[in-house]
Motif scaffolding. Sequence first.
Motif, PDB file in Angstrom:
ATOM      1  N   ARG A   1     -10.420   8.723   1.322  1.00 55.11           N
ATOM      2  CA  ARG A   1     -10.956   7.430   0.938  1.00 55.11           C
ATOM      3  C   ARG A   1     -10.400   6.409   1.924  1.00 55.11           C
ATOM      4  N   ALA A   2     -11.031   5.241   1.988  1.00 54.77           N
ATOM      5  CA  ALA A   2     -10.574   4.199   2.910  1.00 54.77           C
ATOM      6  C   ALA A   2     -10.527   2.854   2.196  1.00 54.77           C
ATOM      7  N   PHE A   3      -9.601   2.027   2.643  1.00 51.24           N
ATOM      8  CA  PHE A   3      -9.433   0.680   2.123  1.00 51.24           C
ATOM      9  C   PHE A   3      -9.366  -0.256   3.321  1.00 51.24           C
ATOM     10  N   GLU A   4     -10.204  -1.284   3.351  1.00 53.08           N
ATOM     11  CA  GLU A   4     -10.172  -2.263   4.439  1.00 53.08           C
ATOM     12  C   GLU A   4      -9.148  -3.339   4.056  1.00 53.08           C
ATOM     13  N   SER A   5      -7.935  -3.201   4.577  1.00 56.37           N
ATOM     14  CA  SER A   5      -6.833  -4.087   4.191  1.00 56.37           C
ATOM     15  C   SER A   5      -6.890  -5.450   4.877  1.00 56.37           C
ATOM     16  N   SER A   6      -7.540  -5.508   6.006  1.00 57.63           N
ATOM     17  CA  SER A   6      -7.810  -6.772   6.695  1.00 57.63           C
ATOM     18  C   SER A   6      -9.099  -6.545   7.486  1.00 57.63           C
ATOM     19  N   PRO A   7      -9.777  -7.598   7.905  1.00 55.47           N
ATOM     20  CA  PRO A   7     -11.063  -7.412   8.575  1.00 55.47           C
ATOM     21  C   PRO A   7     -10.986  -6.429   9.750  1.00 55.47           C
ATOM     22  N   GLY A   8     -11.739  -5.337   9.642  1.00 50.40           N
ATOM     23  CA  GLY A   8     -11.794  -4.350  10.710  1.00 50.40           C
ATOM     24  C   GLY A   8     -10.699  -3.307  10.693  1.00 50.40           C
ATOM     25  N   LYS A   9      -9.743  -3.378   9.747  1.00 51.00           N
ATOM     26  CA  LYS A   9      -8.663  -2.390   9.682  1.00 51.00           C
ATOM     27  C   LYS A   9      -8.837  -1.538   8.434  1.00 51.00           C
ATOM     28  N   LEU A  10      -9.032  -0.235   8.668  1.00 51.29           N
ATOM     29  CA  LEU A  10      -9.204   0.709   7.568  1.00 51.29           C
ATOM     30  C   LEU A  10      -7.953   1.549   7.402  1.00 51.29           C
ATOM     31  N   ARG A  11      -7.509   1.679   6.169  1.00 50.92           N
ATOM     32  CA  ARG A  11      -6.384   2.550   5.832  1.00 50.92           C
ATOM     33  C   ARG A  11      -6.970   3.756   5.111  1.00 50.92           C
ATOM     34  N   HIS A  12      -6.737   4.953   5.653  1.00 53.15           N
ATOM     35  CA  HIS A  12      -7.284   6.176   5.076  1.00 53.15           C
ATOM     36  C   HIS A  12      -6.223   6.861   4.226  1.00 53.15           C
ATOM     37  N   PHE A  13      -6.617   7.258   3.024  1.00 52.01           N
ATOM     38  CA  PHE A  13      -5.687   7.886   2.094  1.00 52.01           C
ATOM     39  C   PHE A  13      -6.382   9.027   1.355  1.00 52.01           C
ATOM     40  N   CYS A  14      -5.587   9.919   0.795  1.00 49.97           N
ATOM     41  CA  CYS A  14      -6.126  11.029   0.021  1.00 49.97           C
ATOM     42  C   CYS A  14      -6.640  10.487  -1.303  1.00 49.97           C
ATOM     43  N   GLY A  15      -7.885  10.828  -1.636  1.00 47.51           N
ATOM     44  CA  GLY A  15      -8.485  10.382  -2.880  1.00 47.51           C
ATOM     45  C   GLY A  15      -7.937  11.089  -4.100  1.00 47.51           C
ATOM     46  N   GLN A  16      -7.161  12.161  -3.915  1.00 44.97           N
ATOM     47  CA  GLN A  16      -6.573  12.885  -5.036  1.00 44.97           C
ATOM     48  C   GLN A  16      -5.155  12.396  -5.358  1.00 44.97           C
ATOM     49  N   CYS A  17      -4.292  12.294  -4.353  1.00 43.81           N
ATOM     50  CA  CYS A  17      -2.893  11.928  -4.623  1.00 43.81           C
ATOM     51  C   CYS A  17      -2.543  10.520  -4.162  1.00 43.81           C
ATOM     52  N   GLY A  18      -3.401   9.893  -3.355  1.00 40.79           N
ATOM     53  CA  GLY A  18      -3.169   8.519  -2.913  1.00 40.79           C
ATOM     54  C   GLY A  18      -2.313   8.367  -1.670  1.00 40.79           C
ATOM     55  N   SER A  19      -1.868   9.461  -1.067  1.00 42.82           N
ATOM     56  CA  SER A  19      -1.030   9.357   0.134  1.00 42.82           C
ATOM     57  C   SER A  19      -1.787   8.672   1.261  1.00 42.82           C
ATOM     58  N   HIS A  20      -1.164   7.642   1.853  1.00 40.76           N
ATOM     59  CA  HIS A  20      -1.748   6.970   3.017  1.00 40.76           C
ATOM     60  C   HIS A  20      -1.395   7.787   4.245  1.00 40.76           C
ATOM     61  N   LEU A  21      -2.401   8.136   5.027  1.00 41.33           N
ATOM     62  CA  LEU A  21      -2.209   9.036   6.157  1.00 41.33           C
ATOM     63  C   LEU A  21      -2.363   8.359   7.511  1.00 41.33           C
TER      64      LEU A  21
ATOM     65  N   THR B   1       0.814  -1.218   0.000  1.00 44.96           N
ATOM     66  CA  THR B   1       0.000   0.000   0.000  1.00 44.96           C
ATOM     67  C   THR B   1       0.846   1.267   0.000  1.00 44.96           C
ATOM     68  N   HIS B   2       2.084   1.186   0.456  1.00 44.79           N
ATOM     69  CA  HIS B   2       2.971   2.343   0.464  1.00 44.79           C
ATOM     70  C   HIS B   2       3.989   2.294  -0.673  1.00 44.79           C
ATOM     71  N   ALA B   3       4.022   1.175  -1.413  1.00 42.96           N
ATOM     72  CA  ALA B   3       4.991   0.998  -2.495  1.00 42.96           C
ATOM     73  C   ALA B   3       6.406   1.303  -1.984  1.00 42.96           C
ATOM     74  N   ALA B   4       6.721   0.727  -0.823  1.00 48.10           N
ATOM     75  CA  ALA B   4       7.999   0.990  -0.164  1.00 48.10           C
ATOM     76  C   ALA B   4       8.457  -0.253   0.596  1.00 48.10           C
ATOM     77  N   ALA B   5       9.725  -0.278   0.963  1.00 48.52           N
ATOM     78  CA  ALA B   5      10.286  -1.415   1.688  1.00 48.52           C
ATOM     79  C   ALA B   5       9.616  -1.602   3.049  1.00 48.52           C
ATOM     80  N   TYR B   6       9.216  -0.501   3.681  1.00 51.50           N
ATOM     81  CA  TYR B   6       8.490  -0.545   4.948  1.00 51.50           C
ATOM     82  C   TYR B   6       7.802   0.789   5.160  1.00 51.50           C
ATOM     83  N   ALA B   7       6.878   0.831   6.096  1.00 48.80           N
ATOM     84  CA  ALA B   7       6.166   2.062   6.441  1.00 48.80           C
ATOM     85  C   ALA B   7       6.480   2.419   7.888  1.00 48.80           C
ATOM     86  N   SER B   8       6.850   3.668   8.117  1.00 51.19           N
ATOM     87  CA  SER B   8       7.120   4.141   9.470  1.00 51.19           C
ATOM     88  C   SER B   8       5.803   4.608  10.087  1.00 51.19           C
ATOM     89  N   THR B   9       5.458   4.017  11.231  1.00 50.74           N
ATOM     90  CA  THR B   9       4.163   4.268  11.848  1.00 50.74           C
ATOM     91  C   THR B   9       4.329   4.584  13.340  1.00 50.74           C
TER      92      THR B   9
END
Length: 131
Positions: free
Chosen positions: A58-78, A32-40
Amino acid sequence: MKGSCACGATGYEIDRLDSPILHCHCTTCRKTHAAAYASTAGVQRAHFRWRHGQAVLRAFESSPGKLRHFCGQCGSHLVAERVGVDLLIVRVATLDDAPTATPDSHIWTEHDVPWLEDQGLPRYRQWQPGR
């Protein structure tokens, strides 16, 4: 601290980080980050506020009950969240201000793939033409 997406359409503010910064190597973060890892880092909901741009989120449910929110214009995961859990997961790279904390550890390294090995590669301060 303030944070935003790459295009500036969405922005948020946090009072503080409520858990250590972790570098997550799980397959979903890598993809989802198109990267080796994500710093969280975790932030209590009470310490998080959207400043602007909620309409383009926008949101993507990547696993049951986990939503990843991202900008619908540029795609940045926030931010990511689990329904019913008070701790949000902020993508540290989206902070506009540098956090005072430094990374604590790498997690989900069992998901690493061989091409992620650094192997002492040269490091350049900027992009080098011809590379």
